[in-house]
Design an enzyme around this catalytic site. Structure first.
Site, PDB file in Angstrom:
ATOM      1  N   GLU A   2       0.845  -1.365   0.059  1.00  0.00           N
ATOM      2  CA  GLU A   2      -0.081  -0.128  -0.110  1.00  0.00           C
ATOM      3  C   GLU A   2       1.085   1.169  -0.159  1.00  0.00           C
ATOM      4  O   GLU A   2       1.199   2.016   1.048  1.00  0.00           O
ATOM      5  CB  GLU A   2      -0.978   0.100   1.123  1.00  0.00           C
ATOM      6  CG  GLU A   2      -2.175  -0.997   1.332  1.00  0.00           C
ATOM      7  CD  GLU A   2      -2.982  -0.842   2.368  1.00  0.00           C
ATOM      8  OE1 GLU A   2      -2.827   0.032   3.295  1.00  0.00           O
ATOM      9  OE2 GLU A   2      -3.991  -1.679   2.135  1.00  0.00           O
ATOM     10  N   GLU A  46      -6.582  -7.125  -1.445  1.00  0.00           N
ATOM     11  CA  GLU A  46      -6.915  -7.120  -0.239  1.00  0.00           C
ATOM     12  C   GLU A  46      -8.297  -6.338  -0.097  1.00  0.00           C
ATOM     13  O   GLU A  46      -8.542  -5.198  -0.621  1.00  0.00           O
ATOM     14  CB  GLU A  46      -5.857  -6.215   0.620  1.00  0.00           C
ATOM     15  CG  GLU A  46      -6.227  -6.098   2.138  1.00  0.00           C
ATOM     16  CD  GLU A  46      -4.958  -5.420   2.884  1.00  0.00           C
ATOM     17  OE1 GLU A  46      -3.906  -5.858   2.664  1.00  0.00           O
ATOM     18  OE2 GLU A  46      -5.026  -4.504   3.641  1.00  0.00           O
TER      19      GLU A  46
END
Length: 367
Positions: free
Chosen positions: A199, A291
């Site tokens: 991320e 995710e």
């Protein structure tokens, strides 16, 4: 001391031998019965993987890897070895520095055969007590989990879970070492995908792209054919979390083939704006949702199954692969098992040890 001889009454009486003709007939019948039973068994049942004690073996025609072989990116979709679009559905581990005890032969048996997952995402945190503290240990742990998942016919996403700092270039040297080590060990497998930056946050898309174009050749040096998954800006939201959108990736893609871009969402926090961005992006670039959660962006709080279902319906329609966060017994609602499950070594199958999110996501995988 000489043992006492058997008495006549203690000795078993010999059974009369069948005639040669009868013996041959019995042998033929036994062989035919064995052949029919073997043919009726699902492919997973024949695999010597040591299924967990209470894990039912599902009736899949073949494991995901048996059925699809090496994956490839074709256009905007993930495709199997024959060029047909596929959708993988599975689970992500939590950080292996905290929850390796949840990843056992029995729990992975349950994931493969009771949950009917296609893919396991192995999350190796870089900081927060992860890889940087002991590279050899965490490389060996990732290696072990790749092997265990592969033994069960699952695909594996090797997740370089960089989070803080949010600039992936800050860990470039560590990433180079990690992916060199992992690809050298698993370059001959057909079931491994590499997620090179979990991320990215607080950095521009051009910076993330620069990192990708430096790490992808490291992977390609050992494994030229594996799909690579590239994180996007603002916690893999295509920049939506920082006021941008997918156009920056569409207009300035990474200079590499056989790659996909990652998107993350948490349904209780990320509503229509995120859903619309995912829909638009999937029409123009290859997307993999590596995710997501049914809770808020911290993976906790109440579940929003209605919004989650809207995302899953879209991903089913577009064949966007997805991975749910997370396969552990962490206290937060996003962990699928109730606290203490891993310490007690299960049970992993069934719903008795599952939180509401665990029941819901397992049912979605089994649809």
């Amino acid at each position: 001391m000489t043992p006492a001889p058997h008495t006549a009454s203690a000795c078993p009486k010999p059974h009369p031998k069948p005639s040669p003709r009868l013996a041959a007939l019995l042998m033929a019948l036994a062989g035919a019965l064995l052949l029919s039973l073997t043919a009726a068994l699902p492919a997973t049942a024949a695999r010597p993987t040591g299924y967990g004690a209470n894990v039912p073996i599902t009736h899949r025609a073949a494991t995901p890897v048996d059925a699809n072989g090496r994956l490839q990116v074709c256009g905007t979709r993930l495709c199997n070895q024959h060029g047909a679009p596929v959708q993988l559905r599975g689970m992500s581990t939590h950080g292996t520095q905290w929850y390796a005890q949840c990843l056992t032969d029995a729990s992975l048996d349950a994931l493969a055969h009771d949950w009917r997952a296609d893919v396991l995402r192995v999350s190796t945190y870089v900081q927060e007590g992860g890889y940087e503290t002991d590279p050899a240990h965490f490389t060996a742990l990732a290696d072990r989990l790749i092997r265990q998942a592969s033994d069960r016919g699952l695909y594996v996403i090797v997740d370089w879970h960089m989070l803080t700092p949010g600039d992936p270039m800050a860990n470039l040297d560590r990433a180079t070492r990690f992916f060199t080590d992992i690809t050298s060990r698993h370059k001959d497998r057909v079931n491994v995908l590499y997620e090179i930056a979990n991320e990215p946050n607080g950095v521009s898309w051009s910076r993330i792209k620069e990192y990708a174009e430096r790490i992808i050749p490291v992977i390609r040096g050992n494994d030229p054919d594996a799909p690579v998954l590239v994180g996007t800006r603002a916690w893999s939201s295509f920049g939506v979390s920082e006021g941008a959108d997918e156009s920056e990736v569409v207009n300035d893609p990474v200079d590499a083939a056989n790659i996909m871009y990652t998107f993350h969402f948490y349904a209780a926090s990320h509503g229509d704006e995120y859903l619309a961005a995912l829909s638009r992006a999937a029409d123009r670039i290859p997307v993999f949702v590596t995710e997501f959660g049914t809770q808020n962006y911290a993976g906790e709080g109440a579940d929003d199954f209605e919004m989650s279902r809207r995302y899953l319906d879209l991903m089913a329609q577009r064949k966007i692969s997805w991975v749910n966060w997370n396969f552990s017994d962490d206290h937060r609602s996003g962990a699928v098992f109730t606290p203490g499950t891993c310490a007690a070594d299960g049970p992993w199958a069934g719903t008795r040890q599952l939180k509401p999110a665990g029941v819901w996501i397992r049912d979605r995988m089994r649809e």
